[in-house]
Write a protein that holds these residues in place. Structure first.
Motif, PDB file in Angstrom:
ATOM      1  N   LEU A  41       7.245   5.096  11.294  1.00 32.77           N
ATOM      2  CA  LEU A  41       7.263   4.886   9.841  1.00 32.77           C
ATOM      3  C   LEU A  41       8.640   4.464   9.332  1.00 32.77           C
ATOM      4  CD1 LEU A  41       5.088   7.949   8.735  1.00 32.77           C
ATOM      5  CD2 LEU A  41       4.380   5.545   8.945  1.00 32.77           C
ATOM      6  N   LYS A  42       9.493   4.025  10.245  1.00 30.67           N
ATOM      7  CA  LYS A  42      10.833   3.604   9.839  1.00 30.67           C
ATOM      8  C   LYS A  42      10.757   2.412   8.862  1.00 30.67           C
ATOM      9  CE  LYS A  42      13.606   6.281  12.272  1.00 30.67           C
ATOM     10  NZ  LYS A  42      14.619   7.147  11.631  1.00 30.67           N
ATOM     11  N   GLY A  43      11.496   2.537   7.756  1.00 28.45           N
ATOM     12  CA  GLY A  43      11.570   1.448   6.788  1.00 28.45           C
ATOM     13  C   GLY A  43      10.374   1.324   5.875  1.00 28.45           C
ATOM     14  N   THR A  44       9.425   2.216   5.951  1.00 28.23           N
ATOM     15  CA  THR A  44       8.237   2.147   5.100  1.00 28.23           C
ATOM     16  C   THR A  44       8.433   2.974   3.838  1.00 28.23           C
ATOM     17  OG1 THR A  44       7.172   4.059   6.136  1.00 28.23           O
ATOM     18  CG2 THR A  44       6.804   1.914   7.173  1.00 28.23           C
ATOM     19  N   ARG A  45       7.484   2.773   2.910  1.00 29.48           N
ATOM     20  CA  ARG A  45       7.526   3.539   1.659  1.00 29.48           C
ATOM     21  C   ARG A  45       7.305   5.023   1.933  1.00 29.48           C
ATOM     22  NH1 ARG A  45       3.508   2.506  -3.549  1.00 29.48           N
ATOM     23  NH2 ARG A  45       4.325   4.222  -4.846  1.00 29.48           N
ATOM     24  N   THR A  46       6.478   5.310   2.915  1.00 29.96           N
ATOM     25  CA  THR A  46       6.204   6.707   3.269  1.00 29.96           C
ATOM     26  C   THR A  46       7.480   7.395   3.730  1.00 29.96           C
ATOM     27  OG1 THR A  46       3.928   6.191   3.899  1.00 29.96           O
ATOM     28  CG2 THR A  46       4.875   8.237   4.764  1.00 29.96           C
ATOM     29  N   GLU A  47       8.281   6.697   4.529  1.00 26.80           N
ATOM     30  CA  GLU A  47       9.542   7.296   4.989  1.00 26.80           C
ATOM     31  C   GLU A  47      10.473   7.535   3.809  1.00 26.80           C
ATOM     32  OE1 GLU A  47      13.007   6.510   8.330  1.00 26.80           O
ATOM     33  OE2 GLU A  47      12.334   4.846   7.070  1.00 26.80           O
ATOM     34  N   SER A  48      10.545   6.607   2.921  1.00 23.03           N
ATOM     35  CA  SER A  48      11.414   6.764   1.757  1.00 23.03           C
ATOM     36  C   SER A  48      10.984   7.948   0.914  1.00 23.03           C
ATOM     37  CB  SER A  48      11.373   5.486   0.905  1.00 23.03           C
ATOM     38  OG  SER A  48      12.178   5.645  -0.265  1.00 23.03           O
ATOM     39  N   GLY A  49       9.667   8.083   0.671  1.00 27.76           N
ATOM     40  CA  GLY A  49       9.158   9.222  -0.081  1.00 27.76           C
ATOM     41  C   GLY A  49       9.375  10.529   0.661  1.00 27.76           C
ATOM     42  N   PHE A  50       9.229  10.494   1.997  1.00 28.39           N
ATOM     43  CA  PHE A  50       9.433  11.694   2.799  1.00 28.39           C
ATOM     44  C   PHE A  50      10.888  12.134   2.756  1.00 28.39           C
ATOM     45  CE2 PHE A  50      10.404  13.717   6.933  1.00 28.39           C
ATOM     46  CZ  PHE A  50       9.604  14.844   6.818  1.00 28.39           C
ATOM     47  N   ASN A  51      11.807  11.198   2.759  1.00 22.35           N
ATOM     48  CA  ASN A  51      13.230  11.540   2.673  1.00 22.35           C
ATOM     49  C   ASN A  51      13.522  12.352   1.426  1.00 22.35           C
ATOM     50  OD1 ASN A  51      13.959  10.334   5.086  1.00 22.35           O
ATOM     51  ND2 ASN A  51      14.477   8.364   4.144  1.00 22.35           N
ATOM     52  N   ARG A  52      12.935  11.943   0.283  1.00 23.41           N
ATOM     53  CA  ARG A  52      13.144  12.691  -0.955  1.00 23.41           C
ATOM     54  C   ARG A  52      12.487  14.069  -0.875  1.00 23.41           C
ATOM     55  NH1 ARG A  52      11.765   7.574  -2.970  1.00 23.41           N
ATOM     56  NH2 ARG A  52       9.679   8.308  -3.554  1.00 23.41           N
ATOM     57  N   PHE A  56       4.950  14.588   2.641  1.00 21.34           N
ATOM     58  CA  PHE A  56       5.137  15.416   3.849  1.00 21.34           C
ATOM     59  C   PHE A  56       3.908  15.317   4.733  1.00 21.34           C
ATOM     60  CE2 PHE A  56       5.468  19.105   6.515  1.00 21.34           C
ATOM     61  CZ  PHE A  56       6.827  19.294   6.703  1.00 21.34           C
ATOM     62  N   LEU A  57       2.742  15.363   4.125  1.00 25.37           N
ATOM     63  CA  LEU A  57       1.501  15.266   4.890  1.00 25.37           C
ATOM     64  C   LEU A  57       1.356  13.900   5.537  1.00 25.37           C
ATOM     65  CD1 LEU A  57      -1.215  16.401   5.765  1.00 25.37           C
ATOM     66  CD2 LEU A  57      -2.154  15.662   3.551  1.00 25.37           C
ATOM     67  N   GLN A  58       1.678  12.845   4.824  1.00 26.89           N
ATOM     68  CA  GLN A  58       1.566  11.492   5.367  1.00 26.89           C
ATOM     69  C   GLN A  58       2.535  11.274   6.535  1.00 26.89           C
ATOM     70  OE1 GLN A  58       2.071   8.581   2.234  1.00 26.89           O
ATOM     71  NE2 GLN A  58       0.588   9.609   0.878  1.00 26.89           N
ATOM     72  N   TYR A  59       3.700  11.840   6.442  1.00 23.44           N
ATOM     73  CA  TYR A  59       4.735  11.602   7.453  1.00 23.44           C
ATOM     74  C   TYR A  59       4.505  12.452   8.710  1.00 23.44           C
ATOM     75  CZ  TYR A  59       9.429  10.623   9.271  1.00 23.44           C
ATOM     76  OH  TYR A  59      10.488  10.198  10.043  1.00 23.44           O
ATOM     77  N   THR A  60       4.168  13.710   8.545  1.00 26.00           N
ATOM     78  CA  THR A  60       4.055  14.636   9.688  1.00 26.00           C
ATOM     79  C   THR A  60       2.614  14.875  10.135  1.00 26.00           C
ATOM     80  OG1 THR A  60       3.888  16.590   8.278  1.00 26.00           O
ATOM     81  CG2 THR A  60       6.112  15.862   8.905  1.00 26.00           C
ATOM     82  N   GLN A  61       1.639  14.439   9.341  1.00 29.62           N
ATOM     83  CA  GLN A  61       0.227  14.678   9.608  1.00 29.62           C
ATOM     84  C   GLN A  61      -0.147  16.157   9.481  1.00 29.62           C
ATOM     85  OE1 GLN A  61      -1.867  11.968  10.058  1.00 29.62           O
ATOM     86  NE2 GLN A  61       0.058  10.924   9.568  1.00 29.62           N
TER      87      GLN A  61
END
Length: 241
Positions: free
Chosen positions: A31-42, A113-118
């Motif tokens: 998920l590097k560089g995706t919107r999901t990663e950006s949202g997960f970072n926050r 968090f759910l989208q990034y880690t499942q």
């Protein structure tokens, strides 16, 4: 005892790998560089109090250090537990956090968090705690087996030392008995030889005249006297004519 040690180490490494695999969910390279990663970072900064890259970088260093301690052939309880505590402390803020509010921001945090880690936040936290406890328990069990093994080795060494001492004592006693017997035998031989030498000396010191009976000497003298008298008796008569 060695098999028990090996089994304890294997169990410990299984617990560690389960924890390691779970922590990798925080570093999803797909998920590097995706919107999901950006949202997960926050969301991550809210849950862990630190940015994702810094936290995971330190986390994997701590994980590698713990693995080296646990996979070491010569297990060290203090070092292993110290490395585990460092990793456990890093997650204390997340473990103690409670994200149960229904406001929009919290909902977004949960979703990212759910989208990034499942995994949902409560499930990820509970599973993390479970693996942490499993690793800690396996370290304690391995430490207990190590102490029992060391005690068994020390006991065997003491028994071996005692057996060697007993054998040495027995050999020393046997050597003393042998030397005593040899000494006594030599003394007997010496006394025997001394007695024989004394008898030989007595024989050498015996008077010479004892070797010729007195009767024979007297007989010889009588014969000589008789012969002399006879010579005087048988002298020829002179003719006065």
């Amino acid at each position: 005892m060695q098999q028990i040690q090996d089994k304890a180490k294997k169990s410990c490494m299984v617990s560690f790998r389960q924890l390691h695999s779970h922590l990798k969910l925080l570093s999803n390279n797909d998920l590097k560089g995706t919107r999901t990663e950006s949202g997960f970072n926050r969301s991550f900064a809210t849950l862990f109090g630190q940015d994702l890259e810094t936290f995971t970088g330190t986390m994997f260093l701590n994980v590698d250090q713990l693995e080296k301690k646990l996979d070491n052939k010569e297990f060290q309880e203090i070092g292993s537990m110290a490395s585990f505590k460092v990793l456990e402390t890093q997650f204390q803020m997340f473990i103690k956090s409670r994200i149960y509010l229904d406001d929009e921001y919290v909902v977004m945090t949960r979703n990212y968090f759910l989208q990034y880690t499942q995994l949902a936040i409560p499930e990820f936290r509970d599973t993390l705690i479970q693996h942490m406890e499993s690793v800690k328990k396996s370290i304690d069990e391995r430490a207990q087996h190590t102490r029992e093994y060391d005690s068994w080795v020390n006991e065997r060494q003491m028994q071996t030392t005692e057996e060697k001492d007993d054998l040495s004592t027995t050999l020393d006693a046997s050597l003393v008995d042998t030397e005593s017997s040899e000494t006594e035998s030599k003394e007997q031989d010496t006394r025997s030889r001394s007695g024989n030498d004394a008898h030989a000396d007595d024989a050498d010191l015996r008077p010479i005249y004892n070797e010729e009976p007195m009767a024979e000497v007297q007989l010889s003298v009588d014969n000589n006297v008789f012969a002399t008298g006879q010579q005087h008796t048988e002298q020829p008569e002179f003719n006065n004519e």
